[in-house]
Design a protein around this motif. Structure first.
Motif, mmCIF file in Angstrom:
data_model
loop_
_atom_site.group_PDB
_atom_site.id
_atom_site.type_symbol
_atom_site.label_atom_id
_atom_site.label_comp_id
_atom_site.label_asym_id
_atom_site.label_seq_id
_atom_site.Cartn_x
_atom_site.Cartn_y
_atom_site.Cartn_z
ATOM 1 N N ILE A 8 0.861 -1.185 0.000
ATOM 2 C CA ILE A 8 0.000 0.000 0.000
ATOM 3 C C ILE A 8 0.894 1.231 0.000
ATOM 4 C CG2 ILE A 8 -0.194 -0.003 2.532
ATOM 5 C CD1 ILE A 8 -3.049 1.109 2.142
ATOM 6 N N VAL A 9 0.525 2.229 -0.804
ATOM 7 C CA VAL A 9 1.334 3.437 -0.957
ATOM 8 C C VAL A 9 0.572 4.624 -0.407
ATOM 9 C CG1 VAL A 9 2.530 4.940 -2.599
ATOM 10 C CG2 VAL A 9 2.399 2.476 -3.034
ATOM 11 N N CYS A 10 1.223 5.437 0.412
ATOM 12 C CA CYS A 10 0.606 6.639 0.948
ATOM 13 C C CYS A 10 0.394 7.644 -0.176
ATOM 14 C CB CYS A 10 1.480 7.248 2.046
ATOM 15 S SG CYS A 10 0.840 8.794 2.721
ATOM 16 N N GLU A 11 -0.813 8.158 -0.296
ATOM 17 C CA GLU A 11 -1.130 9.102 -1.364
ATOM 18 C C GLU A 11 -0.469 10.462 -1.161
ATOM 19 O OE1 GLU A 11 -5.344 9.393 -1.578
ATOM 20 O OE2 GLU A 11 -5.583 7.486 -2.629
ATOM 21 N N HIS A 12 -0.025 10.749 0.049
ATOM 22 C CA HIS A 12 0.507 12.080 0.356
ATOM 23 C C HIS A 12 2.033 12.150 0.292
ATOM 24 C CE1 HIS A 12 -3.433 13.601 1.738
ATOM 25 N NE2 HIS A 12 -3.626 12.350 2.125
ATOM 26 N N CYS A 13 2.695 11.088 0.732
ATOM 27 C CA CYS A 13 4.164 11.152 0.741
ATOM 28 C C CYS A 13 4.821 10.015 -0.035
ATOM 29 C CB CYS A 13 4.678 11.162 2.184
ATOM 30 S SG CYS A 13 4.340 9.633 3.106
ATOM 31 N N ASP A 14 4.016 9.124 -0.644
ATOM 32 C CA ASP A 14 4.501 8.027 -1.485
ATOM 33 C C ASP A 14 5.315 6.972 -0.731
ATOM 34 O OD1 ASP A 14 3.301 9.139 -3.726
ATOM 35 O OD2 ASP A 14 5.065 10.327 -4.236
ATOM 36 N N THR A 15 5.185 6.921 0.578
ATOM 37 C CA THR A 15 5.853 5.876 1.344
ATOM 38 C C THR A 15 5.134 4.543 1.119
ATOM 39 O OG1 THR A 15 6.433 7.495 3.038
ATOM 40 C CG2 THR A 15 6.639 5.173 3.635
ATOM 41 N N LYS A 32 4.987 8.389 8.552
ATOM 42 C CA LYS A 32 5.797 9.525 8.121
ATOM 43 C C LYS A 32 5.008 10.828 8.121
ATOM 44 C CE LYS A 32 8.923 11.028 4.419
ATOM 45 N NZ LYS A 32 9.545 10.654 3.119
ATOM 46 N N CYS A 33 3.774 10.803 7.559
ATOM 47 C CA CYS A 33 2.988 12.037 7.461
ATOM 48 C C CYS A 33 1.668 11.980 8.226
ATOM 49 C CB CYS A 33 2.726 12.381 5.993
ATOM 50 S SG CYS A 33 1.626 11.226 5.149
ATOM 51 N N GLY A 34 1.310 10.819 8.741
ATOM 52 C CA GLY A 34 0.098 10.702 9.535
ATOM 53 C C GLY A 34 -1.184 10.517 8.741
ATOM 54 N N ALA A 35 -1.110 10.441 7.423
ATOM 55 C CA ALA A 35 -2.308 10.280 6.589
ATOM 56 C C ALA A 35 -2.904 8.883 6.771
ATOM 57 C CB ALA A 35 -1.965 10.507 5.122
ATOM 58 N N VAL A 36 -4.219 8.799 6.589
ATOM 59 C CA VAL A 36 -4.906 7.505 6.697
ATOM 60 C C VAL A 36 -4.627 6.684 5.436
ATOM 61 C CG1 VAL A 36 -7.141 6.356 6.848
ATOM 62 C CG2 VAL A 36 -6.715 8.430 8.188
ATOM 63 N N LEU A 37 -4.120 5.490 5.625
ATOM 64 C CA LEU A 37 -3.831 4.602 4.495
ATOM 65 C C LEU A 37 -5.052 3.779 4.111
ATOM 66 C CD1 LEU A 37 -0.313 3.312 5.622
ATOM 67 C CD2 LEU A 37 -0.806 5.113 3.947
ATOM 68 N N GLU A 38 -5.691 3.186 5.080
ATOM 69 C CA GLU A 38 -6.914 2.428 4.845
ATOM 70 C C GLU A 38 -7.601 2.150 6.175
ATOM 71 O OE1 GLU A 38 -6.381 -1.410 3.134
ATOM 72 O OE2 GLU A 38 -4.694 -1.934 4.425
ATOM 73 N N ARG A 39 -8.899 1.819 6.079
ATOM 74 C CA ARG A 39 -9.703 1.490 7.251
ATOM 75 C C ARG A 39 -10.271 0.076 7.111
ATOM 76 N NH1 ARG A 39 -11.118 6.364 9.881
ATOM 77 N NH2 ARG A 39 -10.680 8.217 8.632
ATOM 78 N N HIS A 40 -10.597 -0.496 8.224
ATOM 79 C CA HIS A 40 -11.252 -1.802 8.190
ATOM 80 C C HIS A 40 -12.622 -1.662 7.541
ATOM 81 C CE1 HIS A 40 -13.922 -4.940 9.970
ATOM 82 N NE2 HIS A 40 -12.933 -5.697 9.558
ATOM 83 N N GLN A 41 -12.903 -2.534 6.569
ATOM 84 C CA GLN A 41 -14.183 -2.511 5.864
ATOM 85 C C GLN A 41 -15.176 -3.371 6.634
ATOM 86 O OE1 GLN A 41 -14.277 -0.469 2.829
ATOM 87 N NE2 GLN A 41 -12.423 0.052 3.942
ATOM 88 N N TRP A 42 -16.071 -2.709 7.371
ATOM 89 C CA TRP A 42 -16.920 -3.430 8.319
ATOM 90 C C TRP A 42 -18.155 -4.059 7.694
ATOM 91 C CZ3 TRP A 42 -21.809 -1.178 9.385
ATOM 92 C CH2 TRP A 42 -21.983 0.115 8.870
ATOM 93 N N ILE A 43 -18.388 -3.822 6.403
ATOM 94 C CA ILE A 43 -19.482 -4.490 5.695
ATOM 95 C C ILE A 43 -18.883 -5.275 4.534
ATOM 96 C CG2 ILE A 43 -21.605 -4.204 4.373
ATOM 97 C CD1 ILE A 43 -22.207 -1.724 5.883
ATOM 98 N N GLY A 44 -19.244 -6.545 4.440
ATOM 99 C CA GLY A 44 -18.719 -7.386 3.374
ATOM 100 C C GLY A 44 -19.286 -7.017 2.013
ATOM 101 N N LEU A 45 -18.785 -7.680 0.992
ATOM 102 C CA LEU A 45 -19.195 -7.374 -0.377
ATOM 103 C C LEU A 45 -20.673 -7.678 -0.605
ATOM 104 C CD1 LEU A 45 -16.095 -8.671 -2.370
ATOM 105 C CD2 LEU A 45 -16.664 -6.316 -1.765
ATOM 106 N N ASP A 46 -21.158 -8.778 -0.045
ATOM 107 C CA ASP A 46 -22.582 -9.097 -0.194
ATOM 108 C C ASP A 46 -23.445 -8.040 0.489
ATOM 109 O OD1 ASP A 46 -22.221 -11.399 -1.694
ATOM 110 O OD2 ASP A 46 -22.054 -12.683 0.072
ATOM 111 N N GLY A 47 -23.002 -7.583 1.656
ATOM 112 C CA GLY A 47 -23.733 -6.534 2.357
ATOM 113 C C GLY A 47 -23.745 -5.230 1.587
ATOM 114 N N GLN A 48 -22.603 -4.887 0.984
ATOM 115 C CA GLN A 48 -22.524 -3.672 0.182
ATOM 116 C C GLN A 48 -23.430 -3.759 -1.041
ATOM 117 O OE1 GLN A 48 -18.521 -2.008 -0.530
ATOM 118 N NE2 GLN A 48 -17.745 -3.441 0.985
ATOM 119 N N PHE A 49 -23.470 -4.940 -1.658
ATOM 120 C CA PHE A 49 -24.319 -5.104 -2.835
ATOM 121 C C PHE A 49 -25.794 -4.985 -2.456
ATOM 122 C CE2 PHE A 49 -26.505 -7.701 -6.091
ATOM 123 C CZ PHE A 49 -26.104 -6.995 -7.208
ATOM 124 N N ALA A 50 -26.157 -5.534 -1.293
ATOM 125 C CA ALA A 50 -27.539 -5.420 -0.817
ATOM 126 C C ALA A 50 -27.898 -3.956 -0.561
ATOM 127 C CB ALA A 50 -27.725 -6.236 0.459
#
Length: 203
Positions: A8-15, A32-50
């Protein structure tokens, strides 16, 4: 050997970081810069599709039923979103009417349909045809869906109009309220995660 999905690459500092599996509530941040890289996806793909299917149904109801009814001296008048758009167009407010159609109809519908398209295939771990273009389109369409702004404006207008008229909220306004909630839920998910949970279908 690590693949692109493992990094995973930081969008702000390319680390560059090695991707870790996140548990519920966890957020990965760049050291390095404190930016959010990713969050836990608390709804699965089937839930998102629903949720997407529910959003599409609610979207149709919101655009086909009256938003609000105004009553005065025994007479009442109700209008839908499209009725309001036509009225603005006829009152020489073409720019406002076009912006209303784009931000309350075209962009939200595009977002729902594109999400539905990629999620339909993602549930099986596959990437939809035109996946890359769809993800780019989502990136540009998402900020222009302004249903929550519309809801705030309607609430202000209803409060002011209630001083002079009998105001009865219609099915359309309730549908837009539900749609706002659904879109807010989707906004808490990072669509980029679909790159990591899907693979190209072999030719």
């Amino acid at each position: 050997m690590e693949t692109a999905q493992d990094l995973i690459v930081c969008e702000h500092c390319d680390t560059v970081y090695r991707r870790e599996v996140l548990t519920r509530g966890q957020v990965a941040c760049c050291v390095k810069c404190g930016a959010v890289l990713e969050r836990h996806q608390w709804i699965g793909l089937d839930g998102q599709f629903a949720l997407i299917l529910a959003a599409l149904i609610v979207f149709v109801i919101a655009n086909a039923t009256p938003i609000v009814s105004l009553g005065l001296s025994g007479m009442s008048s109700a209008t839908t979103l499209w009725g309001a758009v036509i009225a603005m167009w006829n009152d020489d407010s073409q720019v406002v009417s076009v912006l209303t159609v784009m931000t309350l109809f075209f962009f939200p519908l595009s977002q729902i349909l594109i999400f539905g398209w990629v999620l339909w295939f993602a549930r099986d771990g596959r990437r939809a045809p035109g996946f890359a273009r769809a993800m780019v389109a989502l990136h540009y369409v998402k900020p222009w869906s302004m249903i929550e702004v519309f809801m705030l404006g309607v609430l202000v207008a209803v409060v002011k109009a209630s001083t002079y008229f009998d105001v009865i909220p219609g099915a359309g306004i309730w549908s837009f309220a539900v749609l706002t909630v659904l879109i807010t839920i989707f906004a808490s998910h990072d669509p980029r995660e679909l790159w990591n949970v899907t693979r190209e279908t072999p030719a």
